[in-house]
Design an enzyme around this catalytic site. Structure first.
Site, PDB file in Angstrom:
ATOM      1  N   THR A 145      52.428  -5.921 135.927  1.00  0.00           N
ATOM      2  CA  THR A 145      53.488  -5.246 136.678  1.00  0.00           C
ATOM      3  C   THR A 145      53.219  -3.755 136.837  1.00  0.00           C
ATOM      4  OG1 THR A 145      55.825  -4.572 136.491  1.00  0.00           O
ATOM      5  CG2 THR A 145      54.714  -5.086 134.451  1.00  0.00           C
ATOM      6  N   ASP A 146      53.824  -3.151 137.861  1.00  0.00           N
ATOM      7  CA  ASP A 146      53.713  -1.690 138.021  1.00  0.00           C
ATOM      8  C   ASP A 146      54.408  -0.942 136.878  1.00  0.00           C
ATOM      9  OD1 ASP A 146      56.372  -2.179 138.735  1.00  0.00           O
ATOM     10  OD2 ASP A 146      56.203  -1.334 140.757  1.00  0.00           O
ATOM     11  N   GLU A 147      55.250  -1.657 136.104  1.00  0.00           N
ATOM     12  CA  GLU A 147      55.978  -0.977 135.030  1.00  0.00           C
ATOM     13  C   GLU A 147      55.057  -0.503 133.908  1.00  0.00           C
ATOM     14  OE1 GLU A 147      59.776  -2.281 133.876  1.00  0.00           O
ATOM     15  OE2 GLU A 147      60.263  -3.107 135.840  1.00  0.00           O
ATOM     16  N   TYR A 169      60.187  -4.414 127.655  1.00  0.00           N
ATOM     17  CA  TYR A 169      59.534  -5.315 128.617  1.00  0.00           C
ATOM     18  C   TYR A 169      58.190  -4.740 129.052  1.00  0.00           C
ATOM     19  CZ  TYR A 169      58.217  -7.129 133.205  1.00  0.00           C
ATOM     20  OH  TYR A 169      57.499  -7.631 134.256  1.00  0.00           O
ATOM     21  N   LYS A 173      54.298  -6.067 128.456  1.00  0.00           N
ATOM     22  CA  LYS A 173      53.345  -6.346 129.550  1.00  0.00           C
ATOM     23  C   LYS A 173      52.059  -5.518 129.362  1.00  0.00           C
ATOM     24  CE  LYS A 173      53.971  -8.701 132.572  1.00  0.00           C
ATOM     25  NZ  LYS A 173      53.768 -10.194 132.668  1.00  0.00           N
TER      26      LYS A 173
HETATM   27  P1  NAD Z   1      60.931 -15.429 135.805  1.00  0.00           P
HETATM   28  O1  NAD Z   1      61.724 -14.871 134.686  1.00  0.00           O
HETATM   29  O2  NAD Z   1      61.614 -15.920 137.029  1.00  0.00           O
HETATM   30  O3  NAD Z   1      60.030 -16.659 135.272  1.00  0.00           O
HETATM   31  C1  NAD Z   1      59.342 -16.629 134.067  1.00  0.00           C
HETATM   32  C2  NAD Z   1      58.941 -18.060 133.750  1.00  0.00           C
HETATM   33  O4  NAD Z   1      58.174 -18.055 132.536  1.00  0.00           O
HETATM   34  C3  NAD Z   1      60.133 -18.996 133.502  1.00  0.00           C
HETATM   35  O5  NAD Z   1      59.937 -20.213 134.186  1.00  0.00           O
HETATM   36  C4  NAD Z   1      60.131 -19.191 131.999  1.00  0.00           C
HETATM   37  O6  NAD Z   1      60.672 -20.439 131.599  1.00  0.00           O
HETATM   38  C5  NAD Z   1      58.646 -19.088 131.687  1.00  0.00           C
HETATM   39  N1  NAD Z   1      58.350 -18.683 130.310  1.00  0.00           N
HETATM   40  C6  NAD Z   1      58.859 -17.618 129.629  1.00  0.00           C
HETATM   41  N2  NAD Z   1      58.351 -17.577 128.379  1.00  0.00           N
HETATM   42  C7  NAD Z   1      57.474 -18.620 128.280  1.00  0.00           C
HETATM   43  C8  NAD Z   1      56.629 -19.096 127.257  1.00  0.00           C
HETATM   44  N3  NAD Z   1      56.586 -18.496 126.068  1.00  0.00           N
HETATM   45  N4  NAD Z   1      55.861 -20.173 127.496  1.00  0.00           N
HETATM   46  C9  NAD Z   1      55.907 -20.803 128.707  1.00  0.00           C
HETATM   47  N5  NAD Z   1      56.710 -20.410 129.703  1.00  0.00           N
HETATM   48  C10 NAD Z   1      57.485 -19.323 129.498  1.00  0.00           C
HETATM   49  O7  NAD Z   1      59.835 -14.336 136.135  1.00  0.00           O
HETATM   50  P2  NAD Z   1      59.233 -13.812 137.508  1.00  0.00           P
HETATM   51  O8  NAD Z   1      60.114 -12.779 138.064  1.00  0.00           O
HETATM   52  O9  NAD Z   1      58.829 -14.976 138.322  1.00  0.00           O
HETATM   53  O10 NAD Z   1      57.927 -13.069 136.954  1.00  0.00           O
HETATM   54  C11 NAD Z   1      56.726 -13.784 136.784  1.00  0.00           C
HETATM   55  C12 NAD Z   1      55.646 -12.849 136.292  1.00  0.00           C
HETATM   56  O11 NAD Z   1      55.472 -11.791 137.209  1.00  0.00           O
HETATM   57  C13 NAD Z   1      55.932 -12.186 134.953  1.00  0.00           C
HETATM   58  O12 NAD Z   1      54.749 -12.107 134.218  1.00  0.00           O
HETATM   59  C14 NAD Z   1      56.427 -10.811 135.328  1.00  0.00           C
HETATM   60  O13 NAD Z   1      56.197  -9.873 134.299  1.00  0.00           O
HETATM   61  C15 NAD Z   1      55.593 -10.535 136.559  1.00  0.00           C
HETATM   62  N6  NAD Z   1      56.163  -9.621 137.540  1.00  0.00           N
HETATM   63  C16 NAD Z   1      57.414  -9.850 138.048  1.00  0.00           C
HETATM   64  C17 NAD Z   1      57.915  -8.994 139.044  1.00  0.00           C
HETATM   65  C18 NAD Z   1      59.300  -9.183 139.616  1.00  0.00           C
HETATM   66  O14 NAD Z   1      59.786  -8.274 140.299  1.00  0.00           O
HETATM   67  N7  NAD Z   1      59.959 -10.311 139.417  1.00  0.00           N
HETATM   68  C19 NAD Z   1      57.138  -7.919 139.476  1.00  0.00           C
HETATM   69  C20 NAD Z   1      55.861  -7.714 138.921  1.00  0.00           C
HETATM   70  C21 NAD Z   1      55.383  -8.590 137.963  1.00  0.00           C
HETATM   71  O1  DAU Z   2      58.579  -3.279 139.052  1.00  0.00           O
HETATM   72  C1  DAU Z   2      58.282  -4.606 138.722  1.00  0.00           C
HETATM   73  C2  DAU Z   2      59.379  -5.131 137.848  1.00  0.00           C
HETATM   74  O2  DAU Z   2      60.511  -5.288 138.685  1.00  0.00           O
HETATM   75  C3  DAU Z   2      59.028  -6.436 137.175  1.00  0.00           C
HETATM   76  O3  DAU Z   2      57.941  -6.249 136.335  1.00  0.00           O
HETATM   77  C4  DAU Z   2      60.247  -6.965 136.385  1.00  0.00           C
HETATM   78  O4  DAU Z   2      59.967  -8.243 135.832  1.00  0.00           O
HETATM   79  C5  DAU Z   2      61.419  -7.083 137.340  1.00  0.00           C
HETATM   80  O5  DAU Z   2      62.576  -7.487 136.626  1.00  0.00           O
HETATM   81  C6  DAU Z   2      61.675  -5.755 138.043  1.00  0.00           C
HETATM   82  O6  DAU Z   2      62.151  -4.748 137.109  1.00  0.00           O
HETATM   83  P1  DAU Z   2      63.299  -3.698 137.531  1.00  0.00           P
HETATM   84  O7  DAU Z   2      63.958  -3.239 136.302  1.00  0.00           O
HETATM   85  O8  DAU Z   2      62.781  -2.686 138.466  1.00  0.00           O
HETATM   86  O9  DAU Z   2      64.251  -4.699 138.380  1.00  0.00           O
HETATM   87  P2  DAU Z   2      65.824  -4.941 138.368  1.00  0.00           P
HETATM   88  O10 DAU Z   2      66.103  -5.914 139.464  1.00  0.00           O
HETATM   89  O11 DAU Z   2      66.354  -5.254 137.011  1.00  0.00           O
HETATM   90  O12 DAU Z   2      66.384  -3.512 138.785  1.00  0.00           O
HETATM   91  C7  DAU Z   2      65.999  -2.904 140.001  1.00  0.00           C
HETATM   92  C8  DAU Z   2      66.687  -1.558 140.079  1.00  0.00           C
HETATM   93  O13 DAU Z   2      68.104  -1.785 140.199  1.00  0.00           O
HETATM   94  C9  DAU Z   2      66.513  -0.705 138.836  1.00  0.00           C
HETATM   95  O14 DAU Z   2      66.454   0.659 139.211  1.00  0.00           O
HETATM   96  C10 DAU Z   2      67.784  -0.969 138.030  1.00  0.00           C
HETATM   97  C11 DAU Z   2      68.824  -1.172 139.125  1.00  0.00           C
HETATM   98  N1  DAU Z   2      69.932  -2.075 138.756  1.00  0.00           N
HETATM   99  C12 DAU Z   2      69.616  -3.311 138.272  1.00  0.00           C
HETATM  100  C13 DAU Z   2      70.608  -4.177 137.893  1.00  0.00           C
HETATM  101  C14 DAU Z   2      70.277  -5.548 137.346  1.00  0.00           C
HETATM  102  C15 DAU Z   2      71.240  -1.672 138.909  1.00  0.00           C
HETATM  103  O15 DAU Z   2      71.535  -0.554 139.382  1.00  0.00           O
HETATM  104  N2  DAU Z   2      72.231  -2.527 138.529  1.00  0.00           N
HETATM  105  C16 DAU Z   2      71.973  -3.767 138.009  1.00  0.00           C
HETATM  106  O16 DAU Z   2      72.936  -4.487 137.638  1.00  0.00           O
END
Ligand code: NAD
Ligand code: DAU
Length: 368
Positions: A145-147, A169, A173
């Site tokens: 992730t970019d985080e 988190y 990562k």
């Molecule tokens: P999500 O939370 O929707 O899905 C995560 C999945 O992983 C779920 O199906 C969960 O059951 C499974 N899981 C969790 N722990 C596990 C374990 N110990 N063993 C097997 N399965 C397990 O997540 P997402 O948003 O689809 O993110 C997927 C990946 O992409 C993650 O690695 C996350 O860090 C990365 N990512 C997400 C975003 C975003 O904005 N959603 C952005 C950048 C990177």
């Molecule tokens: O940047 C990549 C990441 O993006 C992934 O690695 C993470 O898995 C994914 O959850 C996401 O993280 P963020 O923290 O950026 O996403 P989130 O949707 O939780 O929040 C987006 C922005 O919105 C952030 O600035 C926090 C704000 N926010 C979020 C929630 C849930 C609010 O203002 N109110 C809220 O209730």
């Protein structure tokens, strides 16, 4: 361009029942090119087998698909699956920053021990390949992730920038990535990493900003905006993120990491304004609530390294956001399922006091 994944390959996708993982599986199997996929997923609150229904109800795709419920931190489950795999795509993680602030431990178990177990299994298979017991060593892709770059007040992160994670988190990562890098340097494994930006689209759990605000707005519930709402994220549509992951799996250079940058940098207030428009609501629903501790103000990545290999996102925010809102509007049963289990207690813990302290928000002159 070299393609590391041959026709009819057998892929192990961990976390394939989640948001991005299930999109990746649907994309790969939906192409009907003979690729086989095994999903290993623990089915935490975020995993949902229904996300894979399109695959499991299609006879041709189902024949090339297997689902295993299990934990990536369990060597007994992981070992035999990696033995059969040509590549491992590790999508599994605990993914919500707010939950990592409430309860960090599961993030570390999956991000550190889980990744270690996967890498050990890949290492064993690489040794078997060296001994001539299998044709090639499996490739391992870590979805990151970019985080990991932390807060970026200006400019854009490039892949060689140092890590500066600021939430449990993001630290989990970054730890996963450090392990992957160590296994590359020490054991010469064929590893690649993607660093994706904020992803949105259908099937995203409603704990995240866009689906939370969409589903709350659709039923007229308050929208809890953290602080001043001027935090900036780079929004990437889910089909683009999944395509970027597969592109790197196929064409990425071993040992390299690639930013999968989004199509649009926007402050949260702007995203909220567009969501209000798409759901037919106004700012009276929005509350400014106490901020997330350690909240990163801005993420922004430079995507030129992946662009130079020939990949770019295809879906812009103007199309992706209304499509996403329309999906949530037409899938109330999916939303109800995602808002079951621990949802009410999570919501009370995360938002109870915040909403009680919340204040109304006046739209800026530029906001609709
Ligand atoms: P999500 O939370 O929707 O899905 C995560 C999945 O992983 C779920 O199906 C969960 O059951 C499974 N899981 C969790 N722990 C596990 C374990 N110990 N063993 C097997 N399965 C397990 O997540 P997402 O948003 O689809 O993110 C997927 C990946 O992409 C993650 O690695 C996350 O860090 C990365 N990512 C997400 C975003 C975003 O904005 N959603 C952005 C950048 C990177
Ligand atoms: O940047 C990549 C990441 O993006 C992934 O690695 C993470 O898995 C994914 O959850 C996401 O993280 P963020 O923290 O950026 O996403 P989130 O949707 O939780 O929040 C987006 C922005 O919105 C952030 O600035 C926090 C704000 N926010 C979020 C929630 C849930 C609010 O203002 N109110 C809220 O209730």
């Amino acid at each position: 361009m070299t393609d590391r994944i041959g026709p009819g390959a057998n892929l192990l996708v961990t976390g394939g029942a989640g948001f991005i993982g299930s999109e990746l599986v649907r994309q790969i199997l939906g192409r009907r090119d003979g690729t086989r996929v095994t999903v290993l997923d623990k089915l935490t609150y975020a995993g949902n087998r229904a996300n894979l229904a399109a695959v499991e109800t299609d006879e041709e795709q189902a024949a090339r698909f297997a689902f295993v419920r299990g934990d990536i931190a369990d060597p007994g489950v992981v070992g035999p699956l990696v033995t059969q795999a040509d590549a491992v795509v590790n999508v599994a993680a605990e993914t919500h920053v707010d939950r990592s602030i409430l309860d960090p431990e599961a993030f570390l178990r999956t991000g550190v021990i889980g990744v270690h177990v996967l890498l050990e299994a890949v290492r064993r298979e690489a040794e078997r390949a060296k001994a001539g017991e299998r044709a090639t060593a499996p490739r391992y892709l870590q979805v990151s992730t970019d985080e990991v770059y932390g807060d970026i007040p200006s400019g854009h992160s490039t892949e060689s920038d140092p890590f500066a994670p600021r939430s449990p988190y993001a630290a989990a990562k970054a730890s996963s990535e450090l392990l992957v890098g160590a296994y590359r340097a020490t054991f010469g494994l064929d590893v690649v990493t993607t660093r994706g930006s904020n992803t949105y689209g259908p099937f995203q759990h409603p704990e995240k900003l866009i689906p939370l605000f969409t589903t709350n707005a659709l039923v007229g519930e308050p929208l809890p905006m953290y602080g001043d709402g001027m935090q900036v994220r780079d929004w990437l549509y889910v089909s683009d993120h999944a395509a970027g992951i597969e592109f790197v799996l196929r064409h990425g250079e071993a040992g390299e990491a690639y930013n999968v940058a989004g199509a649009r940098l926007l402050p949260n207030r702007e995203v909220i304004a567009r969501l209000l428009e798409a759901t037919g609501r106004d700012w009276s629903l929005v509350r400014t609530v106490p901020d997330r501790p350690g909240h990163d103000r801005r993420y922004a990545m430079d995507g030129s390294k992946l662009a130079a290999l020939g990949w770019a996102p295809a879906v812009d925010f103007e199309r992706g956001l209304p499509d996403t809102v329309a999906w949530y509007r037409t899938h109330p049963d999916w939303v109800a399922g995602a808002r079951s289990g621990d949802w009410d207690s999570y919501y009370a813990r995360q938002y109870g006091d915040r909403l009680a302290a919340g204040r109304s928000v006046t739209p800026l002159p530029t906001e609709p």
